[in-house]
Design a protein around this motif. Structure first.
Motif, PDB file in Angstrom:
ATOM      1  N   SER A  64       0.807  -1.219   0.000  1.00  0.00           N
ATOM      2  CA  SER A  64       0.000   0.000   0.000  1.00  0.00           C
ATOM      3  C   SER A  64       0.839   1.268   0.000  1.00  0.00           C
ATOM      4  N   ILE A  82       0.504   3.710  -2.886  1.00  0.00           N
ATOM      5  CA  ILE A  82      -0.615   4.657  -2.910  1.00  0.00           C
ATOM      6  C   ILE A  82      -0.143   6.030  -2.439  1.00  0.00           C
ATOM      7  N   ARG A  92      -4.050   6.560  -8.124  1.00  0.00           N
ATOM      8  CA  ARG A  92      -4.443   6.149  -6.777  1.00  0.00           C
ATOM      9  C   ARG A  92      -5.550   5.090  -6.842  1.00  0.00           C
ATOM     10  N   MET A 146      -5.118   1.283  -5.635  1.00  0.00           N
ATOM     11  CA  MET A 146      -5.986   0.733  -4.587  1.00  0.00           C
ATOM     12  C   MET A 146      -6.613  -0.584  -5.037  1.00  0.00           C
TER      13      MET A 146
END
Length: 163
Positions: A107, A110, A123, A127
């Motif tokens: 993650s 991101i 983004r 995700m």
């Protein structure tokens, strides 16, 4: 299959960090494998000795597993940690989900996106990818139990776990 192990000296023990981190998963699995071979409760100091890690950090990890009902704890002279379920009923996914030490490893990508249009589109794409990685990780970990992991470890036969 032989497992090659590096000799570890007591000064090379893993140092305690104040915040949960992704190393907790590996330590948890190792501790659960050791506990799966212990007929009696095992102290954090004894477990730390087997894992060549610091007992303070290990207690933090084990406390989280106890709160999530994977371990039972006892205080006092005969105290320590024991598995709450039999090893073939604890999956690696159970441990992973019990720890939830933060966001999935991937993650971090991101955080590299900006607030501009392109960054926001990236983004959303990132995700979706990280959600899929997390889902598949849990799927794979669900297929392996502590008992199965334990069976794969050749050095357990040489460790003196029944003290």
């Amino acid at each position: 299959m032989d497992i090659i192990t590096q000799p570890v000296n007591q000064t090379d023990k893993e140092r305690c960090s104040s915040a949960p981190n992704h190393k907790w998963f590996g330590l948890s699995l190792q501790a659960l494998v050791v506990l799966s071979h212990k007929p009696n409760a095992c102290t954090s100091a004894e477990l730390a000795g087997h894992l060549k890690t610091e007992a303070t950090m290990l207690r933090r990890v084990l406390a989280k597993l106890a709160r999530e009902q994977l371990l039972e704890t006892r205080e006092g002279r005969d105290g320590g940690y024991r598995l709450k379920r039999v090893p073939d009923k604890i999956t690696l996914a159970d441990v992973y989900l019990a720890l939830r030490v933060g966001e999935p490893l991937c993650s971090g990508m991101i955080d590299t996106t900006g607030i501009h249009d392109f960054g926001q589109e990236m983004r959303v794409a990132f995700m979706e990818i990280t959600d899929e990685v997390e889902r598949r990780t849990i799927e794979v970990l669900s297929q392996v139990t502590i008992a199965q992991l334990s069976e794969r470890i050749c050095t357990l036969k040489r460790m003196d776990l029944y003290k």
